[in-house]
Design a protein around this motif. Sequence first.
Motif, mmCIF file in Angstrom:
data_model
loop_
_atom_site.group_PDB
_atom_site.id
_atom_site.type_symbol
_atom_site.label_atom_id
_atom_site.label_comp_id
_atom_site.label_asym_id
_atom_site.label_seq_id
_atom_site.Cartn_x
_atom_site.Cartn_y
_atom_site.Cartn_z
ATOM 1 N N ASP A 130 -4.648 -14.836 0.635
ATOM 2 C CA ASP A 130 -4.433 -14.609 -0.794
ATOM 3 C C ASP A 130 -2.939 -14.441 -1.075
ATOM 4 O OD1 ASP A 130 -7.197 -14.582 -1.749
ATOM 5 O OD2 ASP A 130 -7.385 -12.842 -0.441
ATOM 6 N N ILE A 131 -2.287 -13.742 -0.146
ATOM 7 C CA ILE A 131 -0.821 -13.660 -0.173
ATOM 8 C C ILE A 131 -0.373 -14.079 1.211
ATOM 9 C CG2 ILE A 131 1.216 -12.177 -0.418
ATOM 10 C CD1 ILE A 131 -0.393 -10.262 -2.030
ATOM 11 N N PHE A 132 0.726 -14.828 1.268
ATOM 12 C CA PHE A 132 1.194 -15.259 2.581
ATOM 13 C C PHE A 132 2.643 -14.814 2.769
ATOM 14 C CE2 PHE A 132 2.546 -18.445 5.772
ATOM 15 C CZ PHE A 132 1.610 -18.109 6.739
ATOM 16 N N LEU A 133 2.894 -14.198 3.926
ATOM 17 C CA LEU A 133 4.223 -13.664 4.211
ATOM 18 C C LEU A 133 4.846 -14.402 5.388
ATOM 19 C CD1 LEU A 133 3.319 -9.835 4.212
ATOM 20 C CD2 LEU A 133 4.077 -11.208 2.255
ATOM 21 N N ILE A 134 6.167 -14.547 5.327
ATOM 22 C CA ILE A 134 6.898 -15.015 6.508
ATOM 23 C C ILE A 134 7.875 -13.903 6.874
ATOM 24 C CG2 ILE A 134 8.530 -16.730 7.427
ATOM 25 C CD1 ILE A 134 7.160 -18.834 5.708
ATOM 26 N N ASP A 135 7.773 -13.464 8.110
ATOM 27 C CA ASP A 135 8.571 -12.332 8.586
ATOM 28 C C ASP A 135 9.995 -12.795 8.876
ATOM 29 O OD1 ASP A 135 9.683 -10.175 9.891
ATOM 30 O OD2 ASP A 135 7.853 -9.689 10.998
ATOM 31 N N LEU A 136 10.967 -12.232 8.130
ATOM 32 C CA LEU A 136 12.368 -12.619 8.314
ATOM 33 C C LEU A 136 13.174 -11.500 8.976
ATOM 34 C CD1 LEU A 136 12.788 -14.212 4.775
ATOM 35 C CD2 LEU A 136 12.474 -15.438 6.920
ATOM 36 N N GLY A 137 12.508 -10.611 9.661
ATOM 37 C CA GLY A 137 13.216 -9.511 10.322
ATOM 38 C C GLY A 137 13.181 -8.254 9.471
ATOM 39 N N ASP A 138 14.118 -8.164 8.506
ATOM 40 C CA ASP A 138 14.158 -6.966 7.663
ATOM 41 C C ASP A 138 13.349 -7.151 6.382
ATOM 42 O OD1 ASP A 138 15.808 -5.744 9.448
ATOM 43 O OD2 ASP A 138 17.642 -6.508 8.498
ATOM 44 N N SER A 139 12.924 -8.385 6.141
ATOM 45 C CA SER A 139 12.201 -8.644 4.888
ATOM 46 C C SER A 139 11.105 -9.682 5.112
ATOM 47 C CB SER A 139 13.185 -9.155 3.825
ATOM 48 O OG SER A 139 13.774 -10.357 4.288
ATOM 49 N N TYR A 140 10.270 -9.829 4.069
ATOM 50 C CA TYR A 140 9.227 -10.867 4.108
ATOM 51 C C TYR A 140 9.472 -11.861 2.983
ATOM 52 C CZ TYR A 140 6.064 -7.878 6.904
ATOM 53 O OH TYR A 140 5.485 -7.118 7.874
ATOM 54 N N GLN A 141 9.332 -13.156 3.295
ATOM 55 C CA GLN A 141 9.216 -14.104 2.199
ATOM 56 C C GLN A 141 7.784 -13.984 1.696
ATOM 57 O OE1 GLN A 141 8.177 -18.033 2.561
ATOM 58 N NE2 GLN A 141 9.420 -18.784 0.876
ATOM 59 N N VAL A 142 7.585 -13.973 0.370
ATOM 60 C CA VAL A 142 6.263 -13.716 -0.210
ATOM 61 C C VAL A 142 5.794 -14.934 -0.997
ATOM 62 C CG1 VAL A 142 4.946 -12.244 -1.797
ATOM 63 C CG2 VAL A 142 6.842 -11.261 -0.474
ATOM 64 N N GLU A 143 4.588 -15.367 -0.695
ATOM 65 C CA GLU A 143 3.982 -16.446 -1.479
ATOM 66 C C GLU A 143 2.606 -15.957 -1.940
ATOM 67 O OE1 GLU A 143 2.056 -20.857 -0.768
ATOM 68 O OE2 GLU A 143 3.239 -19.991 0.853
ATOM 69 N N ALA A 144 2.405 -15.890 -3.246
ATOM 70 C CA ALA A 144 1.078 -15.513 -3.751
ATOM 71 C C ALA A 144 0.255 -16.790 -3.842
ATOM 72 C CB ALA A 144 1.197 -14.855 -5.113
ATOM 73 N N VAL A 145 -0.802 -16.876 -3.060
ATOM 74 C CA VAL A 145 -1.533 -18.140 -2.914
ATOM 75 C C VAL A 145 -2.675 -18.245 -3.922
ATOM 76 C CG1 VAL A 145 -2.752 -19.636 -1.275
ATOM 77 C CG2 VAL A 145 -0.964 -18.096 -0.453
ATOM 78 N N THR A 146 -3.417 -17.170 -4.093
ATOM 79 C CA THR A 146 -4.588 -17.223 -4.985
ATOM 80 C C THR A 146 -4.403 -16.255 -6.147
ATOM 81 O OG1 THR A 146 -5.710 -15.424 -3.849
ATOM 82 C CG2 THR A 146 -6.103 -17.634 -2.985
ATOM 83 N N GLU A 147 -5.317 -16.326 -7.106
ATOM 84 C CA GLU A 147 -5.266 -15.405 -8.253
ATOM 85 C C GLU A 147 -5.373 -13.959 -7.764
ATOM 86 O OE1 GLU A 147 -4.527 -16.051 -11.388
ATOM 87 O OE2 GLU A 147 -4.246 -18.135 -10.742
ATOM 88 N N LYS A 148 -6.264 -13.758 -6.805
ATOM 89 C CA LYS A 148 -6.429 -12.423 -6.221
ATOM 90 C C LYS A 148 -5.110 -11.948 -5.620
ATOM 91 C CE LYS A 148 -10.649 -11.796 -3.779
ATOM 92 N NZ LYS A 148 -11.300 -11.950 -2.474
ATOM 93 N N GLY A 149 -4.422 -12.868 -4.952
ATOM 94 C CA GLY A 149 -3.151 -12.548 -4.312
ATOM 95 C C GLY A 149 -2.065 -12.265 -5.335
ATOM 96 N N LYS A 150 -2.105 -13.024 -6.449
ATOM 97 C CA LYS A 150 -1.075 -12.834 -7.490
ATOM 98 C C LYS A 150 -1.165 -11.434 -8.070
ATOM 99 C CE LYS A 150 -0.507 -17.656 -8.656
ATOM 100 N NZ LYS A 150 -1.203 -18.762 -9.312
ATOM 101 N N ALA A 151 -2.391 -10.944 -8.234
ATOM 102 C CA ALA A 151 -2.565 -9.603 -8.798
ATOM 103 C C ALA A 151 -1.924 -8.550 -7.901
ATOM 104 C CB ALA A 151 -4.047 -9.309 -8.981
ATOM 105 N N ILE A 152 -2.082 -8.722 -6.582
ATOM 106 C CA ILE A 152 -1.477 -7.761 -5.658
ATOM 107 C C ILE A 152 0.048 -7.970 -5.625
ATOM 108 C CG2 ILE A 152 -1.308 -7.069 -3.228
ATOM 109 C CD1 ILE A 152 -3.961 -6.232 -3.966
ATOM 110 N N ALA A 153 0.451 -9.238 -5.603
ATOM 111 C CA ALA A 153 1.889 -9.541 -5.530
ATOM 112 C C ALA A 153 2.626 -8.933 -6.720
ATOM 113 C CB ALA A 153 2.113 -11.043 -5.467
ATOM 114 N N ALA A 154 1.935 -8.870 -7.863
ATOM 115 C CA ALA A 154 2.560 -8.313 -9.063
ATOM 116 C C ALA A 154 2.928 -6.847 -8.869
ATOM 117 C CB ALA A 154 1.621 -8.472 -10.254
#
Lengths: 280, 338
Positions: free
Chosen positions: B152-176
């Motif tokens: 629903d949300i997809f992260l890429i681990d960049l060490g100190d941070s995450y790249q964030v991609e909200a994939v689904t509507e459910k994920g967008k609600a959490i990403a918000a």
Amino acid sequence: MEQNPYIPIKMRLAKNLVETEDRNINTFTLEFLNKEDEENFKYMPGQFAELSAFGYGEAPFGIATSPTEPGVLKFSVAKVGCVSNALHLMEEGTMVGVRGPMGNYYPLEEFKGKNLVIIGGGFAFTTLRSLAVYMLDEKHRGDYGDITVIYGARNPGLLLYKDELAEWENNPNINLVTTIDRPAEGWTKHVGFIPSITEQIAPSSVDTYAVVCGPPAMIKFTLPVLEKLNFPPERIYTSLEMRMKCGLGICGRCNIGTEYVCKDGPVFSMAQLKELPNEY
Amino acid sequence: MKISKEKFGQSFDALTADYQIIAPIADVNGVNYQVVKNFSEVKQDYLNSKLPPKSFLFPQHEKLLSYKKEGKDVIVKNELKVGKTVLFGIRPCDAKGMLLLDKVFKNDAYTDPYYFERRDNTVVIGVACNKIAPTCFCSSMGISPSSSEGSDIFLIDLGDSYQVEAVTEKGKAIAASLVELVELTTEEQAQVDTIKNAQTTSKVDVATITSKLGTMFNHAYWDTLQEKCIGCNACSFSCPTCHCFDISEEVRKNEGTRVRTWDGCMSPLFTLHGSGHNPRNKHEARWRQRMMHKFNYFVQNNGDIACVGCGRCIKSCPVNLDIRQAIDGVNKAELVVE
């Protein structure tokens, strides 16, 4: 949310009848406790249900009644495992859980206007009884041609539904042939195994469907006879038995190739079975 | 967009007020998914968990119903109880595995309420794999170590941070609810591109396996394939897509529960009839079933191969049976005209 398919409806064991001389097969008559459950339980001959003996578990059994017999469901069950033993010992009046109806059924629409030969051996006669009773019902009898039943057991004491068989013998709407494996005192009807009796009776295959149900060996030797009598595989139906649990095509126990016997079966034509792996 | 791990951790901890959060943690058994209360407990640098997260949708042991006998009467109680859950740190193979399980637990006739109540109340936060194990072969199964499919949300681990991609509507609600999302730097974008281009080094060829298996039901190959197998079912239990189960009763005096537990096709009892007849009474038939189900029957019924290349069955097998070699064996098996 739709109804939870794992929660059984409750029925009451109205009658626990010892069916055979060896006391190994009983017929359980279950009464619906709730009108709504009865209305929702829409089934057709060939279907099965999962019976719960609470405290012992759940197992699948073919429905022996026909939908033309409202108010009750009957199951004729051999005493082989934990659940069937518990059911055999159950006092009348006890609550039994029922999930179903499950699986597909005999293609009664396809049978319309045709003759039927129903061949059963041993206690596998349960869903065949359902089929015969359904077709003999006055609302349906006109839809079908000649109905022949060939039914065999090891000895006369092991035949199921003896009262009903006696009735069918005098019923002009059905041609009943019963047989036993070896001669027995007082038995004046056929003696011999189902395949040879079928060959002897030689029902015509013209405009006729055959439905076969019984132990694997009986089916194995009866099919070549039907083929000899020119029944094509598309007009021979049988029911498969598998170890089933969920009955919903999910638990993965009863599959034969891509088919789940509990959901896509248990009724298959021989033409369908020829396409499936021989793993049953 | 990215979020610092510090800020992400704060949002994560805040989510525990409304959700049960399941995340990978390190314990004596290796890395496994468990309930966590705090982001600091989460193990971030791991190859893959020992067991797949499927158990949070389809538990190894769960109550279907309970009952109480009172004389000849019985009181039955539905035991379906589900809360809102976040599955965090799910690898792409496992996220895809859940999409495959969705197809099993809902068919043309029935929906499994226990599975789907959980599924509908679950948010999947996936994380790309920065490291790839030698047993991983997801790239061969149409997945990649950075595939967001199934999350629903997809992260890429960049060490100190995450790249964030909200994939689904459910994920967008959490990403918000994640605060302080900022743009990636050029270097970080390059890092993301490297991770996105990564593929597993271990590969198998499944291009024709479905059709080839269609000709192999009676092949002698099954006799040799199964020789080492001891039928322990470790492969099934550690597989993110295996889903077979048993239903049984646990009874104490007049009360009991009906439970379902994982089961597997490697067990001879799995198909044993009450009559004593067993349609898969030989081990070779059970291995054939495992391969056929994953690579032929499932494809015919659901359009996908039921293997996500996670490699757990390879790692967990006590006799070193390797599904990649089994697939190779099918590819190389002589065609037999039946």
